[in-house]
Design a protein around this motif. Structure first.
Motif, PDB file in Angstrom:
ATOM      1  N   ALA A   1       0.833  -1.195   0.000  1.00  0.00           N
ATOM      2  CA  ALA A   1       0.000   0.000   0.000  1.00  0.00           C
ATOM      3  C   ALA A   1       0.869   1.246   0.000  1.00  0.00           C
ATOM      4  CB  ALA A   1      -0.914  -0.004   1.216  1.00  0.00           C
ATOM      5  N   GLN A   2       0.335   2.281  -0.606  1.00  0.00           N
ATOM      6  CA  GLN A   2       1.072   3.531  -0.711  1.00  0.00           C
ATOM      7  C   GLN A   2       0.589   4.479   0.390  1.00  0.00           C
ATOM      8  OE1 GLN A   2       3.189   5.075  -4.405  1.00  0.00           O
ATOM      9  NE2 GLN A   2       1.075   5.313  -4.784  1.00  0.00           N
ATOM     10  N   PRO A   3       1.454   4.865   1.310  1.00  0.00           N
ATOM     11  CA  PRO A   3       1.004   5.761   2.380  1.00  0.00           C
ATOM     12  C   PRO A   3       0.745   7.169   1.848  1.00  0.00           C
ATOM     13  CG  PRO A   3       3.364   5.399   2.541  1.00  0.00           C
ATOM     14  CD  PRO A   3       2.883   4.529   1.430  1.00  0.00           C
ATOM     15  N   VAL A   4      -0.186   7.873   2.459  1.00  0.00           N
ATOM     16  CA  VAL A   4      -0.453   9.251   2.036  1.00  0.00           C
ATOM     17  C   VAL A   4       0.217  10.229   2.995  1.00  0.00           C
ATOM     18  CG1 VAL A   4      -2.587   8.834   0.800  1.00  0.00           C
ATOM     19  CG2 VAL A   4      -2.652   9.211   3.264  1.00  0.00           C
ATOM     20  N   LEU A   5       0.325  11.456   2.509  1.00  0.00           N
ATOM     21  CA  LEU A   5       0.967  12.507   3.295  1.00  0.00           C
ATOM     22  C   LEU A   5      -0.024  12.993   4.351  1.00  0.00           C
ATOM     23  CD1 LEU A   5       3.728  13.971   3.009  1.00  0.00           C
ATOM     24  CD2 LEU A   5       2.525  15.718   1.696  1.00  0.00           C
ATOM     25  N   LEU A   6       0.313  12.770   5.627  1.00  0.00           N
ATOM     26  CA  LEU A   6      -0.591  13.187   6.702  1.00  0.00           C
ATOM     27  C   LEU A   6       0.211  13.891   7.791  1.00  0.00           C
ATOM     28  CD1 LEU A   6      -2.844  10.027   6.961  1.00  0.00           C
ATOM     29  CD2 LEU A   6      -3.576  12.328   6.291  1.00  0.00           C
ATOM     30  N   PRO A   7      -0.465  14.752   8.546  1.00  0.00           N
ATOM     31  CA  PRO A   7       0.264  15.537   9.557  1.00  0.00           C
ATOM     32  C   PRO A   7       0.972  14.651  10.577  1.00  0.00           C
ATOM     33  CG  PRO A   7      -1.960  16.377   9.269  1.00  0.00           C
ATOM     34  CD  PRO A   7      -1.882  15.112   8.480  1.00  0.00           C
ATOM     35  N   VAL A   8       2.202  15.036  10.928  1.00  0.00           N
ATOM     36  CA  VAL A   8       2.938  14.330  11.970  1.00  0.00           C
ATOM     37  C   VAL A   8       3.403  15.307  13.028  1.00  0.00           C
ATOM     38  CG1 VAL A   8       3.729  12.351  10.626  1.00  0.00           C
ATOM     39  CG2 VAL A   8       5.019  14.481  10.561  1.00  0.00           C
ATOM     40  N   GLY A   9       3.065  16.549  12.878  1.00  0.00           N
ATOM     41  CA  GLY A   9       3.506  17.529  13.852  1.00  0.00           C
ATOM     42  C   GLY A   9       3.026  18.888  13.426  1.00  0.00           C
ATOM     43  N   ASP A  10       3.570  19.905  14.062  1.00  0.00           N
ATOM     44  CA  ASP A  10       3.161  21.263  13.794  1.00  0.00           C
ATOM     45  C   ASP A  10       3.562  21.640  12.369  1.00  0.00           C
ATOM     46  OD1 ASP A  10       2.160  23.720  14.176  1.00  0.00           O
ATOM     47  OD2 ASP A  10       3.838  24.475  15.382  1.00  0.00           O
ATOM     48  N   ASN A  11       2.567  21.689  11.478  1.00  0.00           N
ATOM     49  CA  ASN A  11       2.825  22.095  10.096  1.00  0.00           C
ATOM     50  C   ASN A  11       3.735  21.116   9.359  1.00  0.00           C
ATOM     51  OD1 ASN A  11       2.228  23.846   8.071  1.00  0.00           O
ATOM     52  ND2 ASN A  11       3.944  25.213   8.491  1.00  0.00           N
ATOM     53  N   GLN A  12       3.917  19.939   9.920  1.00  0.00           N
ATOM     54  CA  GLN A  12       4.814  18.949   9.324  1.00  0.00           C
ATOM     55  C   GLN A  12       3.981  17.735   8.911  1.00  0.00           C
ATOM     56  OE1 GLN A  12       7.927  17.826  12.009  1.00  0.00           O
ATOM     57  NE2 GLN A  12       9.073  16.641  10.484  1.00  0.00           N
ATOM     58  N   ALA A  13       4.339  17.133   7.775  1.00  0.00           N
ATOM     59  CA  ALA A  13       3.584  15.980   7.311  1.00  0.00           C
ATOM     60  C   ALA A  13       4.537  14.950   6.739  1.00  0.00           C
ATOM     61  CB  ALA A  13       2.569  16.405   6.258  1.00  0.00           C
ATOM     62  N   ALA A  14       4.194  13.679   6.890  1.00  0.00           N
ATOM     63  CA  ALA A  14       5.024  12.621   6.336  1.00  0.00           C
ATOM     64  C   ALA A  14       4.125  11.562   5.727  1.00  0.00           C
ATOM     65  CB  ALA A  14       5.907  11.994   7.411  1.00  0.00           C
ATOM     66  N   ALA A  15       4.643  10.897   4.700  1.00  0.00           N
ATOM     67  CA  ALA A  15       3.908   9.801   4.071  1.00  0.00           C
ATOM     68  C   ALA A  15       4.573   8.513   4.495  1.00  0.00           C
ATOM     69  CB  ALA A  15       3.926   9.954   2.554  1.00  0.00           C
ATOM     70  N   CYS A  16       4.175   7.998   5.663  1.00  0.00           N
ATOM     71  CA  CYS A  16       4.832   6.807   6.184  1.00  0.00           C
ATOM     72  C   CYS A  16       3.911   6.095   7.158  1.00  0.00           C
ATOM     73  CB  CYS A  16       6.131   7.206   6.883  1.00  0.00           C
ATOM     74  SG  CYS A  16       7.017   5.786   7.514  1.00  0.00           S
ATOM     75  N   PHE A  17       3.853   4.783   7.037  1.00  0.00           N
ATOM     76  CA  PHE A  17       2.976   3.987   7.902  1.00  0.00           C
ATOM     77  C   PHE A  17       3.457   3.941   9.350  1.00  0.00           C
ATOM     78  CE2 PHE A  17       1.786   1.862   3.791  1.00  0.00           C
ATOM     79  CZ  PHE A  17       0.517   2.431   3.748  1.00  0.00           C
ATOM     80  N   LEU A  18       4.700   4.367   9.589  1.00  0.00           N
ATOM     81  CA  LEU A  18       5.173   4.399  10.973  1.00  0.00           C
ATOM     82  C   LEU A  18       4.361   5.396  11.785  1.00  0.00           C
ATOM     83  CD1 LEU A  18       9.045   4.475  10.528  1.00  0.00           C
ATOM     84  CD2 LEU A  18       7.681   2.585  11.416  1.00  0.00           C
ATOM     85  N   HIS A  19       3.805   6.375  11.076  1.00  0.00           N
ATOM     86  CA  HIS A  19       3.139   7.449  11.787  1.00  0.00           C
ATOM     87  C   HIS A  19       1.631   7.427  11.667  1.00  0.00           C
ATOM     88  CE1 HIS A  19       7.067   9.083  12.547  1.00  0.00           C
ATOM     89  NE2 HIS A  19       7.354   8.924  11.263  1.00  0.00           N
ATOM     90  N   HIS A  20       1.123   6.720  10.703  1.00  0.00           N
ATOM     91  CA  HIS A  20      -0.330   6.648  10.556  1.00  0.00           C
ATOM     92  C   HIS A  20      -0.673   5.442   9.698  1.00  0.00           C
ATOM     93  CE1 HIS A  20       0.290   8.183   6.557  1.00  0.00           C
ATOM     94  NE2 HIS A  20       1.117   9.058   7.097  1.00  0.00           N
ATOM     95  N   GLU A  21      -1.947   5.158   9.639  1.00  0.00           N
ATOM     96  CA  GLU A  21      -2.371   3.911   9.024  1.00  0.00           C
ATOM     97  C   GLU A  21      -2.921   4.083   7.615  1.00  0.00           C
ATOM     98  OE1 GLU A  21      -2.485   0.666  10.778  1.00  0.00           O
ATOM     99  OE2 GLU A  21      -0.911   1.851  11.725  1.00  0.00           O
ATOM    100  N   GLU A  22      -3.317   5.299   7.265  1.00  0.00           N
ATOM    101  CA  GLU A  22      -4.055   5.492   6.023  1.00  0.00           C
ATOM    102  C   GLU A  22      -3.190   5.182   4.797  1.00  0.00           C
ATOM    103  OE1 GLU A  22      -4.108   7.390   8.514  1.00  0.00           O
ATOM    104  OE2 GLU A  22      -6.053   8.303   8.863  1.00  0.00           O
ATOM    105  N   ALA A  23      -3.828   4.549   3.865  1.00  0.00           N
ATOM    106  CA  ALA A  23      -3.145   4.243   2.614  1.00  0.00           C
ATOM    107  C   ALA A  23      -3.942   4.805   1.463  1.00  0.00           C
ATOM    108  CB  ALA A  23      -3.000   2.742   2.453  1.00  0.00           C
ATOM    109  N   GLU A  24      -3.276   4.889   0.349  1.00  0.00           N
ATOM    110  CA  GLU A  24      -3.940   5.357  -0.859  1.00  0.00           C
ATOM    111  C   GLU A  24      -4.267   4.140  -1.700  1.00  0.00           C
ATOM    112  OE1 GLU A  24      -2.751   8.510  -4.328  1.00  0.00           O
ATOM    113  OE2 GLU A  24      -1.590   8.360  -2.519  1.00  0.00           O
ATOM    114  N   ALA A  25      -5.435   4.164  -2.285  1.00  0.00           N
ATOM    115  CA  ALA A  25      -5.834   3.003  -3.078  1.00  0.00           C
ATOM    116  C   ALA A  25      -4.888   2.819  -4.260  1.00  0.00           C
ATOM    117  CB  ALA A  25      -7.246   3.168  -3.569  1.00  0.00           C
TER     118      ALA A  25
END
Lengths: 350, 340, 373
Positions: free
Chosen positions: A326-350
């Motif tokens: 699955a391809q992770p999407v870019l989601l917030p990981v901090g103040d104004n910061q975002a990462a596309a990584c499953f280490l930080h969140h679960e959402e994936a892109e279809a």
């Protein structure tokens, strides 16, 4: 905390440029290369955004897409590029014809480019000054103002003085091949500034020049930004330049944004394994010498051989099973910061 | 091989190396002057060490390294090389055909991983060419050796029937390294071996070079413009400016306390990859002078913020100011320059 | 799982490319150039004609018959009654009562049956074996067919074009082969040795290029003894063309040598201890061989045009030898043109050949450096 760039107040002004889910593909005989594969980021007025990544990460193609300069067989497959012009109107640049009058009016007057190789950007058969004068008169004409050649020449001399070219009255009449690398890049910056653009795109502007000249050019760009409050997109592979020049950083890998955030957070609390690995692998002027540097395993995949799932997973030390599918999407990981990584969140892109 | 390295005798001693390129003008191609690309360079290289040669483009570092390899013929000076049996030969004065026995011992790694391999030859032929030319006629013997070399540089031996276009920049650089090592060289001249590579790949190649040096007891002349890379890999560093050495010192000594204002300016110009470190201001003024028409006295004086009257008239010699630390500045003892 | 399938496919493509030699890559690139590919097929067909023009002729190109002069294009029909049964419409002649000229018209009711691989006049395969098989013959040997009409002496234009193709295409090929050899040797010497040799060769090239070609041809052609056989004239013309034509190629080769000398992989070979000969043969020549082939294929049409113009002006190949230029001589006066426009067909053949060579050359040039991006 000392910052190279004063932090820009965020969310007060609406973004100047919004790139949303941009996809650029190159249809080659061997297959389709997804050069930019769902890139999103914003640029606010007066902000310096750095786009950093290795070769093939899509940073230059993204820039070309913004300027509608993607050459065939490349094409913008999907996504929007919203630009807010001087009158506050939002224009979707991807809807404009690349050669049409609207796009031509935006190029140069609203968004200007500082290319990597200024030698190629200037015509060798016209003087540097005449090319800038022509650009000024052309854009003045487009916005309905009348300007004489003498006036344009005065403006150009003033610009040359601004970018630190000594004896501008003489240098204006020289040809690009008569100037040294540093002066040529300064002249290029003068050309880019000639129509007072609100967004400057600097595409590896110091890669072709020496380190002491680079220091001069970077100093100049910092000064000009303070003076004109122009927003800048700074494209480079040099993390040192990113740290010293930008306020907001977008880290790209194989056409996707891996992480983005304020420069201090990116360098001091990176969240994506790629950002972390990239920062560790550069030799610095302070680290231990003659020891093995931490490396990113493997090499950049062949463009036709893109990994499925997260593009970085085959080289990622923290890859999990789902990263390959699955391809992770870019989601917030901090103040104004975002990462596309499953280490930080679960959402994936279809 | 059971050789005892003689540390008292350097492997390579470069003395007064010069390379001038004539400037020809007009219809009759009359020589009107010379570009003094390398203008009296002296340094020594001990067995097993890495000497970094840094400078900006046009400073003569590449020309100097090509003179040592005799890819070009030097105008003057000596390149004294200590052979395996302890003799000392002057590579600068040997005629091309007498150089043949030394070609295997002194090898080169190129900057451009795309241009330095023949795209029309497989890895086997590219890497095996020095072996073939050196007299290894048997193809199976060469195949074995190439397989071994590819393994050594971290590539799969099965790749040997592929062509260079199948490989990425970093992999090609490994192939180039394998070719350079094929003849068991003692001295390897690496000309900007990582500057064309991506950041993530650069670290891999630097690590490989360090590891190979350890394993094979190689001596490196590492030519580069990137101070961070040079600092990382070198035991000693030589800084060049307009065809001359301005400073030679052990790495730690050079970076903690540079003795030449140019070296210090060079270090200050490197952007620090940390946004909390404020950008150094006071970038070096002006431009690098042309080696065809260098300034009088100290070549650096027109750009030096510490320059005094003496600097414009008297050429400073390269002299030792601390143990092993040589510099070409009149005021090296008085100045306290900030290092990195 | 659909996500991994494309990746696996990608790996296969990469492997195939990984072990592909230079010529394979050139071919893959050339193949993508559709027009060049079609042109290559056209050229292949033309060279098939070159190998055995008599096989493709329907009759002896020298056979004259004053009563059958200026017969218009008859054409050919492949089907009759829905079956493959080729035939040629018959021609009926009527003398104009005032001008007394023969006026030919197609007789729609009469068919001349023809067949493939029939028997006709005798000819020699490569000058060795005698045969009388032809691609197409009239079933009735006394009933001559003129697929592309006939000329003022009643000779069959189709068969004459077949023989002209042999001459003209060979002149082009041989002249370019000769000038390629001259160009590669002299240009290579110039580029690799340099110095005085280079200066002398460069001045020679400049001299040859500044000589106006038409007068020099006039002079050279006039110098050819009148009693030479067509074959001797043919070779002399070829040599003349190549002596003047090698200069462009010589320059190109010299440039390549100069550029290659600076290449890193050539330096690497030198540092590996390779001999000069090995560097030239193993590293330099293979690198520009494909360029040379591309340049040569672009030079052939120029040679063909040169030969055609020379022969058209009566300075080149002279009758009874047949070349496209000789055929076009027939179309020199306006009267015969107005009367028999089909005599211009050899001109169309020239255009076709030149276009095909140019397109193939373009395709080759684009494909010749598969490593450029």
């Amino acid at each position: 905390m000392v910052c190279a760039m004063p932090p820009i107040p965020i969310a007060i002004e609406p973004p100047l440029l919004q790139v949303k889910d941009l996809r650029v593909t190159f249809g080659l005989d061997e297959g389709v290369v997804r050069a930019v594969d769902g890139t999103s980021f914003d640029v606010r007025p007066g902000e310096v955004v750095g786009i950093v990544g290795e070769s093939g990460c899509g940073k230059s193609v993204t820039m070309r897409a913004i300027l509608q300069l993607v050459d065939r067989p490349g094409r913008i497959a999907s996504g929007t590029i919203l630009y807010r012009d001087r009158n506050g109107a939002e224009i979707n640049l991807t809807n404009l014809s690349p050669r049409g009058p609207e796009m031509r009016a935006i190029r140069g007057a609203e968004i200007a480019l500082i290319p990597q190789e200024p030698m190629a950007a200037f015509s060798p058969v016209h003087t540097v000054g005449s090319q800038i004068i022509e650009a000024i008169m052309l854009h003045a004409g487009q916005s309905g103002r009348r300007i004489t050649k003498a006036e344009a020449r005065e403006i150009t001399i003033g610009l040359f003085r601004d970018v630190g070219i000594s004896i501008p009255e003489q240098r204006i009449d020289s040809y690009s091949w008569q100037l040294s690398g540093g002066l040529r890049q300064r002249a290029m910056i003068a050309m880019a500034l000639s129509c007072q653009p609100r967004l400057l795109i600097a595409d590896e502007p110091t890669t072709a020049i020496d380190v002491t000249t680079q220091a001069q050019v970077l100093e100049l760009l910092r000064e000009l930004r303070r003076k004109y409050n122009t927003a800048i997109i700074f494209i480079t592979h040099d993390l040192g330049v990113i740290a010293q020049m930008t306020s907001y950083v977008v880290v790209m890998y194989l056409g996707r944004v891996m992480e983005q955030g304020p420069v201090d957070q990116i360098f001091h609390s990176p969240k994506h394994p790629y950002t972390r690995a990239l920062l560790r692998s550069i030799p610095s002027l302070y680290g231990e010498t003659r020891t093995a540097l931490p490396v990113i395993a493997g090499s950049l995949p062949h463009p036709f051989n893109r990994p499925a799932g997260c593009p970085f997973h085959p080289r990622c030390p923290e890859a999990m099973a789902r990263c390959a599918v699955a391809q992770p999407v870019l989601l917030p990981v901090g103040d104004n910061q975002a990462a596309a990584c499953f280490l930080h969140h679960e959402e994936a892109e279809a | 091989m059971s050789e005892v390295p003689l540390f008292d005798a350097p492997l390579l001693q470069v003395r007064g190396l010069q390379k001038f390129f004539p400037i020809a003008k007009g219809f009759m191609q009359r020589v009107t002057g010379h570009v003094r690309a390398v203008d009296g360079v002296d340094f020594t290289l001990n067995e097993g060490e890495t000497l970094g040669l840094v400078g900006e483009s046009g400073c003569g570092k590449t020309t100097a390294s090509r003179c040592i390899l005799r890819a070009i013929d030097p105008t003057g000076g000596q390149v004294l090389y200590r052979t395996r049996d302890g003799r000392v030969v002057d590579l600068a004065s040997l005629p091309q055909r007498e150089l043949a026995p030394f070609r295997a011992e002194i090898q080169m790694i190129f900057q451009d991983p795309f241009g330095s391999l023949n795209p029309r030859m497989t890895l086997l032929d590219n890497v095996g060419e020095p072996l073939l030319v050196g007299g290894m006629r048997s193809r199976s013997e060469r195949t074995d050796r190439v397989a071994e070399l590819l393994k050594l540089v971290g590539l799969r031996p099965e790749f040997m029937h592929r062509f260079p276009h199948a490989f990425s920049g970093g992999q090609r650089q490994r192939i180039g390294i394998a070719r350079a090592l094929s003849t068991n060289p003692r001295l390897v001249v690496a000309d900007e071996p990582v500057s064309a590579l991506d950041v993530s790949v650069q670290a891999q190649v630097l690590n490989l070079l360090l590891e190979l040096q350890e394993r094979l007891k190689l001596t490196f002349l590492f030519v580069a413009h990137d101070l961070s890379v040079v600092r990382h890999i070198s035991d000693r560093v030589a800084v060049m400016y307009v065809g001359q050495l301005v400073e030679v010192a052990p790495t730690a000594s050079l970076f903690s306390r540079p003795r030449h204002p140019y070296t210090a300016a060079l270090m200050r110009a490197v952007p620090v990859p940390d946004p909390r470190v404020p950008p150094a201001d006071g970038a070096l003024r002006g431009e690098v002078p042309s080696p065809a028409n260098p300034p009088s006295g100290c070549y650096f004086h027109p750009r030096c913020r510490f320059a005094q009257a003496k600097c414009a008239t008297e050429t400073p010699p390269l002299r030792e100011v601390a143990p092993g630390h040589m510099t070409r500045c009149h005021f090296a003892d008085e100045l306290t320059l900030a290092g990195a | 799982m659909s996500a991994t399938a494309p990746a696996a496919e990608g790996a296969v493509v990469e492997d195939r490319i990984a072990v592909a030699s230079n010529w394979k890559l050139v071919w893959w690139r050339f193949r993508r150039h559709r027009l060049a590919l079609v042109s290559a097929v056209v050229l292949a067909m033309m060279y098939a004609v070159v190998l055995a023009p008599d096989f493709f002729s329907t009759q002896n190109p020298e056979a004259t018959d004053a009563r059958q002069a200026f017969i218009p294009v008859q054409g050919i029909h492949l089907f009759h009654d829905g079956k493959l049964d080729p035939w040629v419409p018959a021609i009926a002649g009527k003398r104009h009562p005032v001008t007394l000229r023969m006026e030919w018209s197609i007789d729609p009711n009469k068919r001349v049956p023809v067949s493939f691989f029939g028997r006709g006049h005798r000819w020699y395969v490569f000058g060795l074996f005698e045969t009388n098989v032809h691609l197409l013959t009239s079933d009735d040997p006394r009933q001559r067919i003129f697929l592309l009409g006939s000329d003022r002496l009643g000779r069959d234009q189709w068969s004459r074009i077949m023989h002209g193709t042999q001459t003209s295409m060979t002149v082009g090929l041989v002249a370019v082969a000769l000038s390629t050899i001259l160009g590669v040797v002299l240009g290579g010497l110039s580029g690799y040795v340099g110095g005085k040799t280079d200066s002398v060769i460069q001045r020679l090239i400049e001299l040859l290029q500044s000589v106006p070609t038409i007068p020099i041809w006039l002079a050279l052609a006039a110098a050819l003894p009148r009693d030479w056989t067509p074959i001797q004239v043919f070779f002399a013309i070829t040599v003349i063309l190549s002596l003047i034509g090698w200069t462009t190629l010589g320059r190109e080769v010299r440039g390549r040598f100069l550029a290659l000398r600076e290449e890193d992989f050539v330096l690497a070979a030198r540092l590996a201890g390779c001999s000069r000969m090995r560097i030239i043969l193993r590293h330099m020549v293979p690198t520009f061989a494909s360029h040379i082939i591309a340049t040569a294929s672009l030079a052939i049409p120029v040679m063909i045009i040169n030969e055609t113009s020379l022969s058209f002006l009566g300075l080149g190949i002279r009758p009874p030898a047949i070349s496209w230029g000789v055929l076009l001589q027939e179309a020199q006066n306006i009267q015969s043109l107005a009367l028999a426009p089909w005599l211009l067909i050899p001109g169309l053949v020239v255009i076709l050949a030149v276009l095909a060579f140019n397109l193939v050359g373009d395709g080759l040039r684009d494909a010749s450096d598969p490593y450029s991006n």
